[in-house]
Design a protein around this motif. Structure first.
Motif, PDB file in Angstrom:
ATOM      1  N   HIS A  14       0.872  -1.161   0.000  1.00 16.34           N
ATOM      2  CA  HIS A  14       0.000   0.000   0.000  1.00 16.34           C
ATOM      3  C   HIS A  14       0.914   1.217   0.000  1.00 16.34           C
ATOM      4  CE1 HIS A  14       0.590  -1.592   4.043  1.00 16.34           C
ATOM      5  NE2 HIS A  14       0.835  -0.351   4.386  1.00 16.34           N
ATOM      6  N   ALA A  15       0.393   2.342  -0.456  1.00 13.35           N
ATOM      7  CA  ALA A  15       1.250   3.523  -0.581  1.00 13.35           C
ATOM      8  C   ALA A  15       0.407   4.794  -0.526  1.00 13.35           C
ATOM      9  CB  ALA A  15       2.018   3.486  -1.906  1.00 13.35           C
ATOM     10  N   TRP A  16       1.049   5.870  -0.096  1.00 12.15           N
ATOM     11  CA  TRP A  16       0.465   7.202  -0.117  1.00 12.15           C
ATOM     12  C   TRP A  16       0.859   7.907  -1.402  1.00 12.15           C
ATOM     13  CZ3 TRP A  16      -2.731   9.024   3.574  1.00 12.15           C
ATOM     14  CH2 TRP A  16      -2.697   8.439   4.835  1.00 12.15           C
ATOM     15  N   SER A  17      -0.027   8.711  -1.946  1.00 11.18           N
ATOM     16  CA  SER A  17       0.374   9.611  -3.021  1.00 11.18           C
ATOM     17  C   SER A  17       1.319  10.643  -2.419  1.00 11.18           C
ATOM     18  CB  SER A  17      -0.846  10.299  -3.640  1.00 11.18           C
ATOM     19  OG  SER A  17      -1.503  11.097  -2.666  1.00 11.18           O
ATOM     20  N   LEU A  18       2.101  11.310  -3.247  1.00 12.34           N
ATOM     21  CA  LEU A  18       3.071  12.268  -2.726  1.00 12.34           C
ATOM     22  C   LEU A  18       2.419  13.438  -1.995  1.00 12.34           C
ATOM     23  CD1 LEU A  18       5.802  12.393  -5.508  1.00 12.34           C
ATOM     24  CD2 LEU A  18       5.763  11.078  -3.394  1.00 12.34           C
ATOM     25  N   THR A  22      -4.262  10.665  -1.392  1.00 10.73           N
ATOM     26  CA  THR A  22      -4.760   9.419  -1.972  1.00 10.73           C
ATOM     27  C   THR A  22      -3.930   8.260  -1.432  1.00 10.73           C
ATOM     28  OG1 THR A  22      -5.362  10.594  -4.016  1.00 10.73           O
ATOM     29  CG2 THR A  22      -5.197   8.200  -4.156  1.00 10.73           C
ATOM     30  N   ILE A  23      -4.587   7.127  -1.234  1.00  6.75           N
ATOM     31  CA  ILE A  23      -3.862   5.906  -0.903  1.00  6.75           C
ATOM     32  C   ILE A  23      -4.098   4.884  -2.015  1.00  6.75           C
ATOM     33  CG2 ILE A  23      -3.830   6.210   1.599  1.00  6.75           C
ATOM     34  CD1 ILE A  23      -6.191   4.226   1.753  1.00  6.75           C
ATOM     35  N   TYR A  24      -3.121   4.013  -2.185  1.00  4.60           N
ATOM     36  CA  TYR A  24      -3.200   2.914  -3.142  1.00  4.60           C
ATOM     37  C   TYR A  24      -3.066   1.624  -2.350  1.00  4.60           C
ATOM     38  CZ  TYR A  24      -2.127   6.697  -6.340  1.00  4.60           C
ATOM     39  OH  TYR A  24      -2.152   7.879  -7.028  1.00  4.60           O
ATOM     40  N   TYR A  25      -3.865   0.620  -2.698  1.00  3.96           N
ATOM     41  CA  TYR A  25      -3.796  -0.654  -1.995  1.00  3.96           C
ATOM     42  C   TYR A  25      -4.295  -1.772  -2.897  1.00  3.96           C
ATOM     43  CZ  TYR A  25      -8.784   0.168  -1.174  1.00  3.96           C
ATOM     44  OH  TYR A  25     -10.114   0.414  -1.347  1.00  3.96           O
ATOM     45  N   GLU A  41      -9.354   8.435  -2.726  1.00  2.00           N
ATOM     46  CA  GLU A  41      -9.159   9.825  -2.333  1.00  2.00           C
ATOM     47  C   GLU A  41      -9.704   9.982  -0.927  1.00  2.00           C
ATOM     48  OE1 GLU A  41     -11.067  12.327  -5.211  1.00  2.00           O
ATOM     49  OE2 GLU A  41      -9.806  11.574  -6.850  1.00  2.00           O
ATOM     50  N   LEU A  42      -8.879  10.443  -0.020  1.00  2.00           N
ATOM     51  CA  LEU A  42      -9.284  10.486   1.379  1.00  2.00           C
ATOM     52  C   LEU A  42     -10.372  11.516   1.648  1.00  2.00           C
ATOM     53  CD1 LEU A  42      -5.818   9.979   3.055  1.00  2.00           C
ATOM     54  CD2 LEU A  42      -7.599   8.288   2.609  1.00  2.00           C
ATOM     55  N   ALA A  43     -10.313  12.681   1.036  1.00  5.27           N
ATOM     56  CA  ALA A  43     -11.301  13.734   1.305  1.00  5.27           C
ATOM     57  C   ALA A  43     -12.701  13.332   0.853  1.00  5.27           C
ATOM     58  CB  ALA A  43     -10.878  15.034   0.635  1.00  5.27           C
ATOM     59  N   SER A  44     -12.806  12.765  -0.339  1.00  5.04           N
ATOM     60  CA  SER A  44     -14.119  12.430  -0.889  1.00  5.04           C
ATOM     61  C   SER A  44     -14.531  10.990  -0.608  1.00  5.04           C
ATOM     62  CB  SER A  44     -14.117  12.650  -2.405  1.00  5.04           C
ATOM     63  OG  SER A  44     -13.271  11.701  -3.042  1.00  5.04           O
TER      64      SER A  44
END
Length: 175
Positions: A14-18, A22-25, A41-44
């Protein structure tokens, strides 16, 4: 929040966008039989499948946050291979494919060099388990697979490159 269960299970990294928005998993759709890389997308809370395959693989986000390296392990009659996936346009390209007897190492066995020029992963030439894993790299732009002369009997798990580009750390599954 994804809750694993009968329909879905988590896999891979898993990773965070810069920008940290956003997270990727990895999410396995057990019913459909697909291995998906999701972005959220964490906000939405908006989730999206950005890559999908019937083959088992693992992934790592490039240091510039623009691409994913994908290591397909080579199971179920499919040759192991390493691909490059652009996050912005979804295009993927194969960087290398191993012969039918070779396997790419265990789960979480992929990382990028800090400069983003290479993807590191472990290869076992003999799928029967009689050979050691060896750390290898492939240029993200393509080219020949390079063996780095570092064998490990039990594989390289969760490798991570040092910022100096000359060292890395990893775990192993052995004694």
């Amino acid at each position: 929040v994804v809750k694993p269960g009968k329909e879905f299970s988590l896999f891979g990294g898993h990773a965070w966008s810069l920008d940290g928005k956003t997270i990727y998993y990895g999410l396995r759709d057990n019913k459909a039989g697909s291995w998906n890389i999701m972005s959220r997308e964490l906000a939405s809370g908006k989730e999206e499948i950005i890559f999908q395959s019937p083959e088992f693989y693992n992934f790592d986000l490039s240091p510039d946050g623009r691409a994913l390296g994908l290591c397909f392990m080579g199971r179920g009659g499919v040759n192991a291979h390493v691909d490059f996936l652009s996050i912005s346009n979804g295009e993927s390209r194969e960087l290398c494919r191993l012969d039918e007897n070779a396997r790419i190492g265990s789960n979480s066995s992929i990382t990028w060099t800090v400069d983003g020029k290479y993807i590191l992963f472990a290869v076992r030439e003999d799928a029967s388990g009689r050979s050691n894993y060896e750390l290898c790299r492939i240029a993200a732009s393509g080219g020949d697979l390079e063996k780095l002369g570092l064998p490990e009997e039990n594989g390289f798990v969760n490798p991570n490159a040092h910022p100096d580009g000359r060292h890395f750390v990893y775990s192993t599954m052995g004694n």
